[in-house]
Each structure stands twice: as C-alpha cells, then as structure tokens.
Write a protein that holds these residues in place. Sequence first.
Motif, short mmCIF file in Angstrom:
data_model
loop_
_atom_site.label_atom_id
_atom_site.label_comp_id
_atom_site.label_asym_id
_atom_site.label_seq_id
_atom_site.Cartn_x
_atom_site.Cartn_y
_atom_site.Cartn_z
N UNK A 99 0.84 -1.38 0.06
CA UNK A 99 -0.11 0.05 -0.09
C UNK A 99 0.87 1.34 -0.45
N UNK A 100 1.93 1.03 1.07
CA UNK A 100 2.87 2.23 0.58
C UNK A 100 3.53 2.80 -0.46
N UNK A 101 4.00 1.88 -1.13
CA UNK A 101 4.45 1.37 -2.61
C UNK A 101 3.36 1.81 -3.45
N UNK A 102 2.15 2.11 -3.40
CA UNK A 102 1.50 1.95 -4.47
C UNK A 102 1.51 3.58 -4.23
N UNK A 103 0.97 4.41 -2.91
CA UNK A 103 0.93 5.56 -2.58
C UNK A 103 1.58 6.28 -2.94
N UNK A 104 3.05 6.19 -2.91
CA UNK A 104 4.23 6.54 -3.51
C UNK A 104 4.75 6.69 -5.05
N UNK A 105 4.05 5.75 -5.67
CA UNK A 105 4.15 5.34 -6.98
C UNK A 105 3.34 6.43 -7.54
N UNK A 235 4.68 -6.88 -6.85
CA UNK A 235 5.76 -6.04 -5.00
C UNK A 235 4.82 -4.94 -4.72
N UNK A 236 3.83 -5.25 -5.29
CA UNK A 236 2.41 -4.53 -4.25
C UNK A 236 1.39 -4.66 -3.63
N UNK A 237 1.37 -5.44 -4.29
CA UNK A 237 0.02 -6.59 -3.68
C UNK A 237 -0.93 -6.38 -5.05
N UNK A 238 -0.92 -5.45 -6.31
CA UNK A 238 -2.00 -5.42 -6.72
C UNK A 238 -2.27 -6.19 -6.95
N UNK A 239 -1.10 -7.26 -7.73
CA UNK A 239 -1.08 -8.63 -8.38
C UNK A 239 -2.00 -9.71 -7.69
N UNK A 240 -2.20 -9.32 -6.69
CA UNK A 240 -2.30 -10.53 -5.01
C UNK A 240 -4.28 -10.18 -4.48
N UNK A 241 -4.07 -8.57 -5.38
CA UNK A 241 -5.88 -8.40 -4.95
C UNK A 241 -6.33 -8.55 -6.78
N UNK A 242 -5.57 -8.90 -8.01
CA UNK A 242 -6.33 -9.17 -9.39
C UNK A 242 -5.97 -10.86 -8.36
N UNK A 243 -6.07 -11.08 -7.93
CA UNK A 243 -5.33 -12.90 -7.89
C UNK A 243 -6.69 -13.03 -6.96
N UNK A 244 -7.24 -12.99 -6.25
CA UNK A 244 -8.20 -12.78 -5.22
C UNK A 244 -9.72 -12.97 -5.96
N UNK A 320 -3.39 4.21 -21.50
CA UNK A 320 -2.57 3.54 -20.87
C UNK A 320 -2.15 4.29 -19.27
N UNK A 321 -2.44 4.83 -18.67
CA UNK A 321 -1.25 5.46 -17.83
C UNK A 321 -2.71 5.84 -16.81
N UNK A 322 -3.83 6.17 -17.58
CA UNK A 322 -4.53 5.90 -16.43
C UNK A 322 -5.35 4.32 -16.13
N UNK A 323 -5.07 3.60 -16.16
CA UNK A 323 -5.88 1.76 -16.13
C UNK A 323 -4.56 1.37 -14.91
N UNK A 324 -3.41 2.38 -15.69
CA UNK A 324 -2.05 1.76 -14.90
C UNK A 324 -2.06 2.45 -12.63
N UNK A 325 -2.81 3.90 -13.27
CA UNK A 325 -2.87 4.97 -12.09
C UNK A 325 -4.54 3.99 -11.29
N UNK A 326 -5.32 3.89 -12.06
CA UNK A 326 -6.72 3.44 -11.22
C UNK A 326 -6.33 2.13 -10.04
N UNK A 327 -5.55 1.34 -10.65
CA UNK A 327 -5.20 -0.04 -9.73
C UNK A 327 -4.27 0.50 -8.99
N UNK A 328 -3.63 1.44 -9.14
CA UNK A 328 -2.84 1.92 -7.97
C UNK A 328 -3.47 2.83 -6.86
N UNK A 329 -4.46 3.06 -6.99
CA UNK A 329 -5.17 4.31 -6.17
C UNK A 329 -6.17 3.44 -5.57
N UNK A 331 -5.92 0.04 -4.52
CA UNK A 331 -5.28 -0.34 -2.75
C UNK A 331 -5.12 1.19 -1.77
N UNK A 332 -5.09 1.81 -1.94
CA UNK A 332 -4.78 2.53 -0.79
C UNK A 332 -6.29 3.38 -0.74
#
Length: 447
Positions: A99-105, A235-244, A320-329, A331-332
Amino acid sequence: MSKLSHAQWSSKMTFILAAAGSAVGLGNIWRFSYMVGESGGAAFVLVYLACVALVGLPVLVSEWLIGRRGQKNPINTMAELARKGGHSQAWTLIGISGVVAAFLILSFYSVIGGWSLSYTLGSVTGAFSGKDADAIGGLFNGLLASPGKLLLWHTAFMLLVVFIVARGVTKGLEGAVRTMMPALFILMVVLVIYGMTTGHFGEAMSFMFNPDWSALSGGVVLAAMGQAFFTLSLGMGIMMAYGSYLGEDVDLISTARTVIILDTLVAILAGMAIFPIVFANGLSPGEGPGLIFVTLPLAFGNMTGGTILGLMFFVLLTFAALTSAISLLEPVVEFVEERTPLTRVPATLIAAVAVWALGIAALMSFNVWDAPVAFGLNVFDLLDTFTSKFLLPLTGLGAIVFAAWCLDRESVHRELSLGATGNALWHATSRYIAPIGVIFVFVGGLL
Ligand code: TRP
C-alpha cells in the motif's frame, strides 16, 4: 463458489485484459525507454528480459497463488494465510508495504500522466507540426520549468483517476481497454515503421540489442530488476488483489506468460520506435524522464498524418496511464476504507488528496526544488528510486518466499498442474533461484 460480494472474473480473457491493463502503462513506454537510454542500452535490455523471465514470472504467479487462496485484499490475505499456516503475523508487512508503494508511485506517476495529457492537448492544437528537435525540446523544457502548468496537468490527471475510482466504474473501463490496447499496439508498430525510414534504425537496434557489457554495473542490474517489477505491477499486492478474483480453473502459469509477453512487447516496440528518432536527430539517449516527450512529437510533427497519429498516440498513452493509475489508487482507497469509518467516496478523496500533495513535491523537482533531499536525489528521483529499487523488489521477494516456503507444497503443485519435471522446476525457481537472484541483485546494486 466465492461469495457474491467477491465475484470472479467472467472469463480468462477478461482477467488477462485487466492484468495487462494494470501492467501496460507509462512504465512500458515512458519509463522503459528512458531507463534503457540512461543505462547504456542493450546490456540493460537483456538483463531486464532475464529479470522478467526468471524473477517476474515466478513472482507474478506467486502473487496470484496467494491472492487466489486468500480471497481478500493483500493485507488481510497475508494475515489470514499466515495465521492458518501457523506463520508469523509479520507477513502482513508485505501487504502494508504494498500500500505504501502504491501511494508513493501514484504521486509521481500522476505527474507524468499529466505530461501525457498536456501532450494530448498539444497534438490537438498542432503544437508539434513541422518543429525541429530544438523547438520540440524547448516546448518540453517550457513545461518542466513551469510549476503552475505541471500542477494544472497533475491535478487534471488525478481528477480523472478519482472520478473513475470514486464512482467504482473501473469495470466499465474493461470494454474500452479491449479496443484501446490493440490500438496502442498498432500505433507502436506504425512508429517503429516510421523509425525504419529515419535511416538510423540500424543504429537504434544495435543500441538496444547489441550489448556493450562494460556498461553493466550492480546499479544497472538493480535498475533493470526494478523496471521488471514496476512494469509488471509486482511487489505491491496489486496482482495479489487481482488474484483473489481468479477462478480455480485458470492456469496461472500460461496466463502469466501471456500477460508478460504482451507487456514486454509493448516496451520493446516503444524502444524500437524511440531510439531511431533519438539518433536521427542527434539527441542523447540519456536525456532522462523527458525522453519520449522530446522524441515522439518530432516524429509526429514531421510525418504524413502525424497530427492525427500523434493525437491518437497521446490519447492512448493517457489511457494506459489511467488504467494503471486506477490500479494504484484502489489499494490505498481500500486501506482507508477499512481502517476508518469513511465510505468509498470520502475515502477516495482523502487518499487522492494525499497522493496529489506528494505529487506537488515531485513536480517541483523539475523546477523550483531540484535540490537533493536524501541520498543525493531530489524528491522525484527519490520516490522513483526508493519504490522501484527497494520497496517493490523486497515486497516481491516476500511474496515469492511466502508462496514457496509457507504455502502447502502439495496443494501448490496440484494447483499449477505442471507434471513432475514442471513441479521440480517450479520448486527450484520459486524456492531458490528467484529469491537468491533478487537478494544478489539487491545487495550488488547497493554496494
Ligand atoms: N505497471 C504499470 C506501468 O508499467 C504501473 C503500475 C501499476 C504499477 N500498478 C503498479 C507498478 C503496481 C508497480 C506496482 O506503468
């Protein structure tokens, strides 16, 4: 069957699109090309490819494995799986650092997303047509020099992200991704073909694929591994969340392979499009984070149909940036929702304002505040370096070690259904090769 509140991906295809939508972003086009340029070319590219295959694939599969078992968000998934298996609760740190990484990135990602938006407008107004390298460079430097303009575009980008996340319409994007990703792909191919007409294609290819191993150092290898993590959203749990959300029937390894191939192709095409323009115009490959913004507009400004192609390109890049940014926001926001009494909309707003504020510090690094704040790096470089070279690899390492050593081995074998040789290979890679590789690269890069 899973609970209703936790529906599964309708099909494997939808899942691949969602995962690729998170993976393919600015990392592939903006970050990949500037890192290659800065790190001396082919040696970096080859190490990056090795990292993607030897570390990226097993970490991706591990994150999905964990997520599919846990069926929750990364922090709770780690807490529950650790408790069930009788392991330390310290494993939840993986979720938290994610979550910290997502926030910073996201804070600096949004600044670059803003550049992309700004260039979308520039394409509409024909700002690039007929301009030479100096004029295009001047435009970009003008943008960088103005904190006001950068703030405007950063804010606009964050507003788009917030709007989408707050309304929970992420799902609605899937349809758009389905058409936009192939379009982006085709456009990259068009740009590569343009690159072939510049007369410097050979030079670019040799820069990208004919390694000068003397350019290699521990720092370059760590940068390449960091890029592999960044571009695959690891390394951010993003893919972990998707895996669920993954159904039991989905074959993780072949799905991971597809996502990785798509992601890597986009990056390689971006390099093949950008470097011919660099060499044809006497630009420096080591230009830094502005590389695509001082090269691609040159191509669009000087080729037939360039105005419309340029517009299409920057719209697709922004998307493409938006879809990635959404996946970053996401988890936060989930983190805030879970830890406070706030509901979705206020939680989104709070998370976004915090990200936005940090983004302001990042954008000032290009003008009024480029002074080093720590380790000789300014805020922007510090955010980028600390996340990709430190947080992502360490969190990813945690995920693969947990999957390889703490999950029940028999059930993992059954789940991956690989056969005896495959199992042995998976076992060796996930327990030893990938983790030791990450540690080596990590230590070697820091020394
Ligand atoms: N992978 C995305 C890109 O290449 C960025 C990104 C999205 C990301 N989600 C992530 C990076 C999670 C690391 C972790 O642009």
